[in-house]
Write a protein that holds these residues in place. Structure first.
Motif, PDB file in Angstrom:
ATOM      1  N   PRO A  29       4.414  10.608   1.779  1.00 13.82           N
ATOM      2  CA  PRO A  29       3.917  11.814   1.124  1.00 13.82           C
ATOM      3  C   PRO A  29       2.390  11.847   1.086  1.00 13.82           C
ATOM      4  O   PRO A  29       1.715  10.874   1.443  1.00 13.82           O
ATOM      5  N   SER A  30       1.856  12.953   0.602  1.00 15.04           N
ATOM      6  CA  SER A  30       0.406  13.100   0.490  1.00 15.04           C
ATOM      7  C   SER A  30      -0.136  12.291  -0.670  1.00 15.04           C
ATOM      8  O   SER A  30       0.588  11.943  -1.611  1.00 15.04           O
ATOM      9  N   GLY A  31      -1.434  12.009  -0.620  1.00 19.90           N
ATOM     10  CA  GLY A  31      -2.080  11.313  -1.720  1.00 19.90           C
ATOM     11  C   GLY A  31      -2.008  12.102  -3.013  1.00 19.90           C
ATOM     12  O   GLY A  31      -1.890  11.527  -4.096  1.00 19.90           O
ATOM     13  N   ASP A  32      -2.065  13.424  -2.920  1.00 16.96           N
ATOM     14  CA  ASP A  32      -1.984  14.254  -4.125  1.00 16.96           C
ATOM     15  C   ASP A  32      -0.627  14.097  -4.812  1.00 16.96           C
ATOM     16  O   ASP A  32      -0.552  13.990  -6.040  1.00 16.96           O
ATOM     17  N   SER A  33       0.445  14.091  -4.020  1.00 16.29           N
ATOM     18  CA  SER A  33       1.777  13.896  -4.595  1.00 16.29           C
ATOM     19  C   SER A  33       1.893  12.523  -5.237  1.00 16.29           C
ATOM     20  O   SER A  33       2.474  12.365  -6.316  1.00 16.29           O
ATOM     21  N   MET A  34       1.334  11.515  -4.566  1.00 16.51           N
ATOM     22  CA  MET A  34       1.359  10.162  -5.134  1.00 16.51           C
ATOM     23  C   MET A  34       0.633  10.107  -6.467  1.00 16.51           C
ATOM     24  O   MET A  34       1.106   9.504  -7.439  1.00 16.51           O
ATOM     25  N   ASP A  35      -0.545  10.734  -6.518  1.00 15.20           N
ATOM     26  CA  ASP A  35      -1.320  10.725  -7.760  1.00 15.20           C
ATOM     27  C   ASP A  35      -0.549  11.386  -8.895  1.00 15.20           C
ATOM     28  O   ASP A  35      -0.501  10.872 -10.013  1.00 15.20           O
ATOM     29  N   MET A  36       0.046  12.527  -8.610  1.00 16.93           N
ATOM     30  CA  MET A  36       0.747  13.265  -9.654  1.00 16.93           C
ATOM     31  C   MET A  36       1.950  12.497 -10.176  1.00 16.93           C
ATOM     32  O   MET A  36       2.188  12.417 -11.385  1.00 16.93           O
ATOM     33  N   LEU A  84       0.804  -1.223   0.000  1.00 16.43           N
ATOM     34  CA  LEU A  84       0.000   0.000   0.000  1.00 16.43           C
ATOM     35  C   LEU A  84       0.838   1.274   0.000  1.00 16.43           C
ATOM     36  O   LEU A  84       0.299   2.368   0.141  1.00 16.43           O
ATOM     37  N   SER A  85       2.148   1.153  -0.186  1.00 15.47           N
ATOM     38  CA  SER A  85       3.042   2.297   0.022  1.00 15.47           C
ATOM     39  C   SER A  85       2.823   3.432  -0.965  1.00 15.47           C
ATOM     40  O   SER A  85       3.091   4.595  -0.642  1.00 15.47           O
ATOM     41  N   GLU A  86       2.342   3.132  -2.177  1.00 14.22           N
ATOM     42  CA  GLU A  86       2.095   4.182  -3.170  1.00 14.22           C
ATOM     43  C   GLU A  86       0.620   4.240  -3.564  1.00 14.22           C
ATOM     44  O   GLU A  86       0.271   4.665  -4.661  1.00 14.22           O
ATOM     45  N   ASN A  87      -0.237   3.843  -2.640  1.00 15.89           N
ATOM     46  CA  ASN A  87      -1.680   3.862  -2.858  1.00 15.89           C
ATOM     47  C   ASN A  87      -2.234   5.169  -2.308  1.00 15.89           C
ATOM     48  O   ASN A  87      -2.365   5.350  -1.098  1.00 15.89           O
ATOM     49  N   ALA A  88      -2.543   6.098  -3.214  1.00 13.43           N
ATOM     50  CA  ALA A  88      -2.979   7.430  -2.802  1.00 13.43           C
ATOM     51  C   ALA A  88      -4.273   7.381  -1.997  1.00 13.43           C
ATOM     52  O   ALA A  88      -4.449   8.127  -1.024  1.00 13.43           O
ATOM     53  N   ALA A  89      -5.186   6.503  -2.380  1.00  9.86           N
ATOM     54  CA  ALA A  89      -6.454   6.393  -1.662  1.00  9.86           C
ATOM     55  C   ALA A  89      -6.220   5.934  -0.221  1.00  9.86           C
ATOM     56  O   ALA A  89      -6.881   6.416   0.711  1.00  9.86           O
ATOM     57  N   PHE A  90      -5.289   5.012  -0.040  1.00  7.26           N
ATOM     58  CA  PHE A  90      -4.978   4.545   1.313  1.00  7.26           C
ATOM     59  C   PHE A  90      -4.360   5.660   2.141  1.00  7.26           C
ATOM     60  O   PHE A  90      -4.736   5.880   3.300  1.00  7.26           O
ATOM     61  N   ALA A  91      -3.430   6.405   1.561  1.00  7.10           N
ATOM     62  CA  ALA A  91      -2.796   7.509   2.285  1.00  7.10           C
ATOM     63  C   ALA A  91      -3.849   8.530   2.734  1.00  7.10           C
ATOM     64  O   ALA A  91      -3.812   9.021   3.869  1.00  7.10           O
TER      65      ALA A  91
END
Length: 500
Positions: A107-114, A87-94
Motif C-alpha cells: 500500500p501507499s505510505g499515506d495508508s500506512m501512516d493512517m 520494513l513492510s509497514e514503514n511508510a517512509a520506506f514505501a
C-alpha cells in the motif's frame, strides 16, 4: 504502471522464499538480500541474484532501507516486495521506494501512516460506520477526564499505546484506584518501545476472540474480502495457531464483518493486500482493532480455503491491474489450520530455544503445506524471530483438518531444539479448541507445562536423535551424534513418551 521484470524481496527466511516462488511462476526474476547470518539460507540460493547487506543485527542489515533501494538502482531492479516485519509497514520506506522510481508491492505510505496509528485509524473508520470498542478514541491529555470516561464505560478498562503492538504499552485497569498508576506504566512502556507515549482507553472485553479479515483492493476502485481467520490461540499477545474459517461465525456475521473490513479499505484509500483485525465478544458483537498494511504471517490458511494466491494478486495490483474477481466469485472451500512452529520451549514459558537443526524432516501428503526457510544442519539464529516454519493443513471440514494437523505434527521430525509442535498437538486435542469454545485466554486458562509429556532425559534424547538421523541418513548418523553429546530431542522426545 508496467510489468515487473526484476523484483527484490526485502526480507529473509520462509516469507522471502514464499514470495520468490510465486514471482518465478509469473516469469519475474527474483533478487535476495541477506545478512551474514543468512549467507547459506535457502532463500539466498533460490534467488536469481543475491546481495549481502551487512552483519546479522537487523539494524545493520534488513532495516537498511536506503541500501536496499540503492541495490535496486544499481542493478536495474524495478520492484520491491517487503514481505512482513522489517520494513513492510514503514511508510517512509514505501515513499522512498516510489520516489526512486521503483514499484513498491504494497500500500501507499499515506495508508500506512493512517492505519499505523491506532487513534488515527479509529477516527478514519468511525466515519464509515465501522463498530469501535467503547472508550476514548483520542490520546489522553486530561487524566481526570479519562478517569471519568473509564468509570462511565465500566471497569475493567484497557490502556493501550496508540503506536503499540505485540502487547507493549498495554495495561488492564481493574479499578479507579489504580487507573493513574497503570496509565503511567503504559505511557512509559509505549515511549520506550515506540518513541511515542500516546495512550487511549477502551472497555476491556472479557473472553474476546481475535478475528481478522483478509482484504484485497486495486487502483480501479475495487475491494473485496476473502473471509476471516480465527487467531485466538496466542501466547504473549502473539499468535501460534490460526484457522479459516472461524468455528463461530454465522454467514450473516461473516458478511457484516467482511463489509466492515472493505469499508476500512475505503476509509484509508487502501490498495494491495491487507488485514483488518476485529475483537469478537462473547455475545458476538465485533469491534475494529487495527489494520495491518501488509501480508500476514497466517495468509496461507486464506489461500487454502479460497484458492487465491495472495502474493500473485499483490504483484498484479502493484502492476496496475484490476482484481480478476468480484466478491460474489469468492467462496469458502473446506477448512484450513496453521501452526507456527517456533523454536520455543512451551514448558518454559515459551522462551526461545535457539540451536542447530540436527534433524529436520517435514511432513508430507495431500493437504499438507510447510512454508519454511531452514534445512537440516542449519542454525536458528538468535537475531530474528524464532519461527522455523508454518505448518498448514487443508481438509474438507474442521474435524478432518484437526486430525490432519495431528498427523502432520506427528510426522514432523525436529531434533536439536525445543519447538511448539507438542503444544500444537495439545491444542488440537483439547476439548475447548475442538468444540470451538475458546478465546484469547486459552493458554492461561487451559495450558501448563505439565500438560505436555515429560521431556526425555539426556540419554533418551540422544537415542531419539540418533534413531531419527539414522532413518534419514543411514549409519553415518551415529557419527554425528557421537560428536554432539548434548543434542536434545524435540518432536522425537514427546512422541516417544506419548506412545509409551
Amino acid at each position: 504502471m508496467s510489468k515487473i521484470r526484476r523484483m527484490l524481496v526485502a526480507n529473509r527466511g520462509e516469507i522471502a522464499l514464499r514470495v520468490m516462488r510465486t514471482a518465478r511462476e509469473m516469469g519475474i526474476e527474483t533478487i535476495a538480500v541477506y545478512s551474514e547470518a543468512d549467507r547459506e539460507s535457502p532463500h539466498v540460493r533460490f534467488a536469481d541474484e543475491s546481495f549481502l547487506l551487512g552483519p546479522p543485527p537487523s539494524n545493520q542489515s534488513y532495516l537498511l532501507g536506503s541500501d536496499i533501494i540503492q541495490i535496486c538502482l544499481d542493478n536495474q531492479i524495478d520492484a520491491i516486495h517487503p514481505g512482513y516485519g522489517f520494513l513492510s509497514e514503514n511508510a517512509a520506506f514505501a515513499r522512498a521506494v516510489e520516489a526512486a522510481g521503483i514499484t513498491f508491492v504494497g500500500p501507499s505510505g499515506d495508508s500506512m501512516d493512517m492505519m499505523g496509528d491506532k487513534l488515527s485509524a479509529k477516527q478514519a473508520v468511525k466515519e464509515f460506520g465501522v463498530p469501535l470498542v467503547p472508550g476514548l478514541d483520542e490520546a489522553i491529555e486530561d487524566v481526570s477526564y479519562a478517569k471519568q470516561v473509564a468509570e462511565q464505560i465500566g471497569f475493567p478498562v484497557l490502556v493501550k499505546a496508540s503506536a503499540g503492538g505485540g502487547g507493549k504499552g498495554m495495561r488492564i485497569v481493574e479499578s479507579v484506584d489504580e487507573f493513574e498508576s497503570q496509565m503511567e506504566r503504559a505511557v512509559s512502556e509505549a515511549q520506550n518501545a515506540f518513541g511515542n507515549g500516546a495512550v487511549f482507553i477502551e472497555k476491556f472485553v472479557r473472553k474476546p476472540r481475535h478475528i481478522e479479515i483478509q482484504v484485497l483492493a486495486d487502483s480501479h476502485g475495487n475491494a473485496v474480502h476473502l473471509f476471516e481467520r480465527e487467531c485466538s490461540i496466542q501466547r504473549r499477545h502473539q499468535k501460534v495457531v490460526e484457522e479459516a474459517p472461524s468455528a463461530v461465525l454465522t454467514p450473516e456475521l461473516r458478511k457484516q464483518m467482511g463489509e466492515a473490513a472493505v469499508a476500512v479499505c475505503k476509509a484509508c484509500n487502501y490498495k494491495n493486500a491487507g488485514t483488518v483485525e476485529f475483537l469478537l465478544d462473547a455475545d458476538h458483537n465485533f469491534y475494529f482493532l487495527e489494520m495491518n498494511t501488509r501480508l500476514q504471517v497466517e495468509h496461507p490458511v486464506t489461500e487454502m480455503i479460497t484458492g487465491v494466491d495472495l502474493v500473485k494478486e499483490q504483484i498484479r495490483v502493484a502492476e496496475g491491474e484490476a482484481l480478476p474477481f468480484k466478491q460474489e466469485d469468492l467462496e469458502i472451500r473446506g477448512h484450513s489450520i496453521e501452526l507456527r512452529v517456533y523454536a520455543e520451549d512451551p514448558t518454559n514459558n515459551f522462551l526461545p530455544d535457539i540451536g542447530k537443526l540436527h534433524v529436520y524432516s517435514r511432513p508430507q501428503g495431500a493437504g499438507v503445506r510447510v512454508d519454511d526457510g531452514f534445512e537440516q544442519g542449519m542454525d536458528v539464529p538468535i537475531y530474528y524471530d524464532p519461527m522455523i516454519a508454518k505448518l498448514v493443513v487443508h481438509a474438507e471440514d474442521r474435524e478432518a483438518a484437526m486430525q490432519k494437523m495431528i498427523r502432520a505434527i506427528d510426522e514432523y521430525q525436529i531434533v536439536g531444539l525445543e519447538t511448539t509442535l507438542g503444544f500444537g498437538r495439545y491444542v488440537m486435542e483439547h476439548d475447548a479448541f475442538r468444540s470451538g469454545n475458546f478465546d484469547t485466554h486459552f493458554v492461561n486458562a487451559h495450558f501448563s507445562p505439565e500438560n505436555l509429556d515429560r521431556p526425555l532425559n539426556e540419554d533418551e534424547a540422544q537415542i531419539a536423535a540418533m534413531i531419527a538421523d539414522i532413518a534419514l541418513n543411514g549409519d553415518l548418523g551415529t557419527k554425528v551424534y557421537a560428536q554432539n553429546p548434548h543434542v536434545r530431542g524435540s518432536v522425537s522426545a514427546w512422541r516417544i513418551n506419548r506412545k509409551r
